[in-house]
Enzyme design. Structure first.
Site, PDB file in Angstrom:
ATOM      1  CB  SER A  92      -0.967   0.002   1.189  1.00  0.00           C
ATOM      2  OG  SER A  92      -1.908  -1.036   1.049  1.00  0.00           O
ATOM      3  CB  THR A  93       4.337   2.251   0.704  1.00  0.00           C
ATOM      4  OG1 THR A  93       4.870   1.049   0.149  1.00  0.00           O
ATOM      5  CG2 THR A  93       4.366   2.163   2.224  1.00  0.00           C
TER       6      THR A  93
END
Length: 765
Positions: free
Chosen positions: A355-356
């Site tokens: 998700s980064t």
């Protein structure tokens, strides 16, 4: 024997006398004949002597032995002047790696080895237990192994494997004192040329240097991996030679040299690493790993406005002074095997980021106009190409949550990012992945760098990549992309060399930040930073909000912190993904402050035994606090503020035509130049600056390849560089702005196909 020698010596003359007697000549004629024979014999001997003498002169040998070296040895002595390997420093000049000596330990068992006074100089069997105890305490060698070595039949001297090598001078003195106190004889040490390091200090990044050929010190040191290997051609020196005269007694006349070829010492490399921050990071990671374990951990701090790597570490790592492994290791392998199996996780290990990666999805959607901050959606699972996509909290909220897209970003919603990607379309999304340079190594000068990978062209892979699955990255590629978000859309190449100093010449090359493009506008980048703050502060949706303490996990001296957390599935080499409650790669990126960030911190943990975000925040928070304590010093030593050097080292540019672009980029970055590859080919066909031109640091060099031409990102290029590109590609260029300005806008977007006659409009500011 004497009689025989006399007979041999008088044989020619007796033969002449006998012959003379046989002739029955008169005494006068006999004397004449004898004189003739003697003359003939003398001429024969003289001829043999002359031929032999000429043969020796021509061949410089006698009976297979070369004579010239023996003659020189009588009147002169040639010695090697050993070159010093360059020192690796931190940004302020504190030594990280320097030339030194280390020692190997041995024990003498030969009972004939005694002093002139009859004192024993060997270890007797009654001392073996004491020797084993000393080696166990000081070197960590198992006592049973020591006893086995000491009891090898008929051995006159024994050594003790890996743990008996690379012993420091301090430890050597301790062992000698302990042996003396216990009355143990026979322990000895062999000195070796070595490299001294600062313990566990960015060990995988700095690397190791060792002897080129086993224990042969005369061949010097060579880099084995890390910076020591990547910059070996810079750090390595060249030995010199000195020839000294001898007197008639064969004694060397000190200070009287017939000829001298001076040694050329290696150049010193000043890194961008801050020793205080690096040491603190090592301590913080060690402390955090007492509560959490992971198969791979990487943590890096970067100065946002320059791209300088201030501190970086990983686990597993090692202590270079003992070459023992620190952190998780394979219990079935030896320490040496575990050490040899390590890679540099910062730039060699590829992974799916999770998700980064949503920072880049948000940036692309905002820049493209797809993102509407007020639009709402429901996070119920969706089907894409027959594949179900759901949010991480689907079991908690089976009916989904109704959210705005900023709230979905704070919640780390896969469904929300998928909807944004599908609204953009694969072609637009691919263009932004290329703008952020994913799938392309940084080529920052380390070599052996992982490439990463772009998503496959099918719809499932494209959508999955919007939340960081199905796309491969390295940590340093992520840091490069993060720099664009932190710097108002301007992307910097991460770098680790601050300065290269040629101590022999008294010159140096100082690096400056390298701008490599502008994938998004300042407005877009600033918007992403703003939405990242909510990840830590939103007490309903924020994934970095600690509900147990009602505080953000990431807090730095009261400053707003831009945060994004990540959780990614980890590919199993046997196929599919690992399964389990914590079978993931967890990560977080922190940029502080949220407006014009000073620092970027990024940390990843792979397959921990259990998980809590404190694993990262307990490292990030104190490290960033310390970075602000040191900020005046860091800024003062920053490359950005150093400016030009009055004694700059100039290098003559080589001819790179016919060379591979990848290795050439690494080489030029090691020389603190700023190369740009044009085209997708595998061979360089032209270069913008002629071979032989002497250059200072930080000059941009364009390298044309034989592949398909696409438009590069020319942000920050000079008019001169753009003119060269136009000439190579056959473009027609129109400029808007000052001729001495730098490019800020281009009408042909990055990665668009270019061909002869195409028009390009460039804005210079």
């Amino acid at each position: 024997m004497i009689k025989l020698l006399k007979n041999i010596a008088t044989f020619p003359f007796r033969k002449v006398a006998i012959n003379a007697g046989k002739t029955r000549l008169s005494p006068q004629d006999n004397r004449k004949r004898i004189a003739q024979d003697i003359l003939f014999l003398a001429l024969l001997v003289f001829t043999v002597f002359i031929v032999r003498f000429a043969w020796i002169i021509v061949t410089d040998s006698s009976n297979g032995v070369k004579l010239r070296p023996l003659a020189k040895a009588n009147y002169s002595e040639t010695t090697t002047i050993y070159a010093k390997r360059g020192t690796i420093f931190d940004r302020e000049g504190a030594a990280i790696a320097t030339d030194s000596s280390d020692y190997s330990i041995y024990v003498i068992l030969d009972k004939t080895y005694v002093s002139a006074a009859g004192k024993k100089l060997y270890a007797s069997s009654e001392d073996f237990a004491k020797v084993a105890a000393i080696f166990k305490e000081k070197l960590g060698i198992d006592e049973s192994y020591t006893r086995a070595q000491l009891n090898i039949p008929k051995a006159s001297q024994v050594e003790f494997g890996t743990k008996g090598k690379h012993i420091s001078f301090t430890l050597k003195e301790q062992i000698e004192k302990e042996a003396k106190d216990k009355g143990v004889a026979g322990i000895g040490f062999t000195s070796h040329l070595a490299r001294s390091y600062t313990g566990n200090f960015a060990s995988n990044f700095i690397g190791l240097a060792g002897l080129k050929d086993g224990d042969d010190d005369t061949k010097g040191l060579i880099g084995q991996f890390g910076i020591e290997a990547s910059l070996d051609n810079i750090l390595s020196g060249k030995n010199g030679v000195e020839t000294l005269e001898k007197n008639k007694d064969g004694q060397t006349l000190k200070g009287i040299a017939k000829s001298v070829t001076p040694a050329k010492d290696g150049q010193d490399v000043y890194t961008t690493i801050d020793s205080t921050l690096q040491s603190y990071l090592e301590t913080l990671v060690d402390t955090s790993m007492q509560n959490y374990t992971g198969t791979e951990v990487v943590a890096t701090l970067v100065k946002a406005d320059t791209g300088e790597i201030l501190a970086t570490t990983q686990r597993p790592t090692f202590d270079p002074s003992t070459q023992t492994v620190i952190g998780p290791k394979d219990p079935t392998l030896s320490d040496k095997q575990n050490l040899n199996s390590q890679t540099n996780l910062l730039y060699q290990s590829m992974f799916e980021p999770g998700s980064t990666f949503k920072l880049f999805t948000m940036a692309a959607a905002i820049e493209n106009g797809t993102f509407d901050p007020n639009a709402r959606y429901t996070s119920t699972p969706i089907s894409v190409g027959g594949t179900r996509i759901a949010d991480w909290d689907v079991l908690l909220n089976p009916d989904g949550l109704n959210m705005t897209y900023p709230q979905g970003f704070a919640r780390s919603s896969n469904v929300g990012m998928s909807k944004l990607q599908m609204a953009m379309g694969d072609k637009v999304w691919d263009s932004y992945l290329n703008r952020f340079r994913f799938g392309i190594p940084t080529r920052m000068g380390v070599g052996g760098e992982g490439f990463g990978s772009l998503p496959d062209e099918n719809i499932v892979s494209q959508v999955n990549s919007s939340f960081g699955q199905g796309v491969g990255v390295t940590d340093v590629q992520m840091l490069r992309g993060f720099s664009a978000i932190a710097n108002g859309g301007t992307m910097l190449e991460p770098h680790f060399i601050s300065k290269i100093a040629n101590t022999d010449a008294g010159t140096q090359r100082i690096s400056e930040p390298e701008i490599i493009g502008k994938p998004v506008s300042k407005t877009t980048a600033d918007s992403v930073l703003k939405y990242m703050v909510n990840v830590g502060t939103d007490n309903v949706y924020g994934t970095a909000y600690d509900f147990s303490t009602t505080q953000p996990y990431f807090r730095v001296a009261g400053k707003d912190v831009s945060i994004k957390t990540g959780t990614a599935q980890v590919a199993n080499p046997k196929g599919g993904y690992y399964v389990g409650e914590t079978a993931y790669l967890y990560s977080a990126v922190a940029m502080v402050p949220s407006v014009n960030p000073d620092y970027i911190f990024y940390m990843t943990i792979k397959l921990p035994d259990h998980w809590n975000l404190n694993f990262i925040s307990n490292v990030a928070n104190p490290l960033l606090e310390r970075a602000y304590d040191l900020k005046p010093t860091i800024d003062a030593t920053s490359n950005k503020s150093v400016g030009k050097s009055s004694n700059e080292t100039k290098i003559a540019l080589e001819n790179y035509e016919g060379k591979k672009p990848g290795s050439t980029l690494d080489l030029l970055r090691q020389q603190l130049l700023q190369p740009v590859v044009i085209g997708s080919g595998s061979v360089i066909t032209k270069q913008s600056i002629s071979p032989g031109t002497k250059l200072g640091a930080n000059k941009r060099i364009l390298l044309l390849t034989n592949g398909k031409l696409t438009m590069p990102d020319i942000y920050d290029w000079s008019k001169q560089d753009i003119d060269i590109l136009a000439k190579w590609a056959g473009l027609t260029v129109t400029y808007d702005g000052a001729d001495n300005g730098k490019a800020t806008e281009q009408s042909i977007k990055m990665n668009e196909s270019i061909k002869k006659g195409k028009k390009l409009t460039v804005t210079l500011k």
